[in-house]
Design an enzyme around this catalytic site. Sequence first.
Site, PDB file in Angstrom:
ATOM      1  N   HIS A 114       4.451  21.972 -29.310  1.00  0.00           N
ATOM      2  CA  HIS A 114       3.803  20.968 -30.151  1.00  0.00           C
ATOM      3  C   HIS A 114       2.727  21.667 -30.977  1.00  0.00           C
ATOM      4  O   HIS A 114       2.148  22.682 -30.547  1.00  0.00           O
ATOM      5  CB  HIS A 114       3.150  19.886 -29.291  1.00  0.00           C
ATOM      6  CG  HIS A 114       4.127  18.993 -28.615  1.00  0.00           C
ATOM      7  ND1 HIS A 114       3.755  17.816 -28.011  1.00  0.00           N
ATOM      8  CD2 HIS A 114       5.470  19.099 -28.421  1.00  0.00           C
ATOM      9  CE1 HIS A 114       4.817  17.231 -27.483  1.00  0.00           C
ATOM     10  NE2 HIS A 114       5.865  17.994 -27.728  1.00  0.00           N
ATOM     11  N   GLU A 168      -0.344  21.002 -31.521  1.00  0.00           N
ATOM     12  CA  GLU A 168      -1.630  21.151 -30.824  1.00  0.00           C
ATOM     13  C   GLU A 168      -1.604  22.321 -29.848  1.00  0.00           C
ATOM     14  O   GLU A 168      -2.540  23.122 -29.794  1.00  0.00           O
ATOM     15  CB  GLU A 168      -1.989  19.891 -30.028  1.00  0.00           C
ATOM     16  CG  GLU A 168      -2.026  18.634 -30.821  1.00  0.00           C
ATOM     17  CD  GLU A 168      -0.732  17.845 -30.728  1.00  0.00           C
ATOM     18  OE1 GLU A 168       0.350  18.371 -31.105  1.00  0.00           O
ATOM     19  OE2 GLU A 168      -0.783  16.690 -30.281  1.00  0.00           O
ATOM     20  N   CYS A 173      -0.114  13.738 -27.050  1.00  0.00           N
ATOM     21  CA  CYS A 173       0.619  13.241 -25.882  1.00  0.00           C
ATOM     22  C   CYS A 173      -0.085  13.718 -24.606  1.00  0.00           C
ATOM     23  O   CYS A 173      -1.091  14.427 -24.660  1.00  0.00           O
ATOM     24  CB  CYS A 173       2.052  13.758 -25.916  1.00  0.00           C
ATOM     25  SG  CYS A 173       2.177  15.546 -25.656  1.00  0.00           S
ATOM     26  N   CYS A 221      -0.392  17.626 -24.370  1.00  0.00           N
ATOM     27  CA  CYS A 221      -1.402  18.164 -25.276  1.00  0.00           C
ATOM     28  C   CYS A 221      -2.802  17.716 -24.874  1.00  0.00           C
ATOM     29  O   CYS A 221      -3.748  18.506 -24.948  1.00  0.00           O
ATOM     30  CB  CYS A 221      -1.083  17.755 -26.704  1.00  0.00           C
ATOM     31  SG  CYS A 221       0.473  18.481 -27.301  1.00  0.00           S
TER      32      CYS A 221
END
Length: 150
Positions: free
Chosen positions: A54, A56, A84, A87
């Site tokens: 992801h 992040e 999420c 993260c």
Amino acid sequence: MIESDLHWMERAVELAREAAAHEEVPVGAVVVAPDGTAFEERNRTRELADPTAHAEMLAIRRAAAHQGDWRLEAHTLFVTLEPCAMCAGAIVLSRVDRVVFAAHDPKAGMCGSLGNLVQDGRLNHSVQLVAGVRAEEASALLRSFFAERR
């Protein structure tokens, strides 16, 4: 929100557009260090065949590697979609001081929508949150991306 929030979120939105151009979910992230150094990433889960890639996570890894320390105290994370659980966990563990995000994620967001891991008082670190910066633009990118795939 401060003026620089708009600047950095604009860059995160540009990274989200790049992600969409590579057929990735359009999410961009920028970690900004206290000295203004920026560590940018976009979603790369398909490209890297890695469910943890992801935006992040990649930006946090890049910032930590650059400074040679896992603690990102006094750093700010700008991201186009509410983080999420994975993260949010990385944000807490890395001690990011502040998170600024654009669009809420009612299905998976852990910075206030589905839950709020980054401000859970039972954990040893709490994050300052700013939500909704350039939310319409980030939401439109996400809606368009998923509409094309349906």
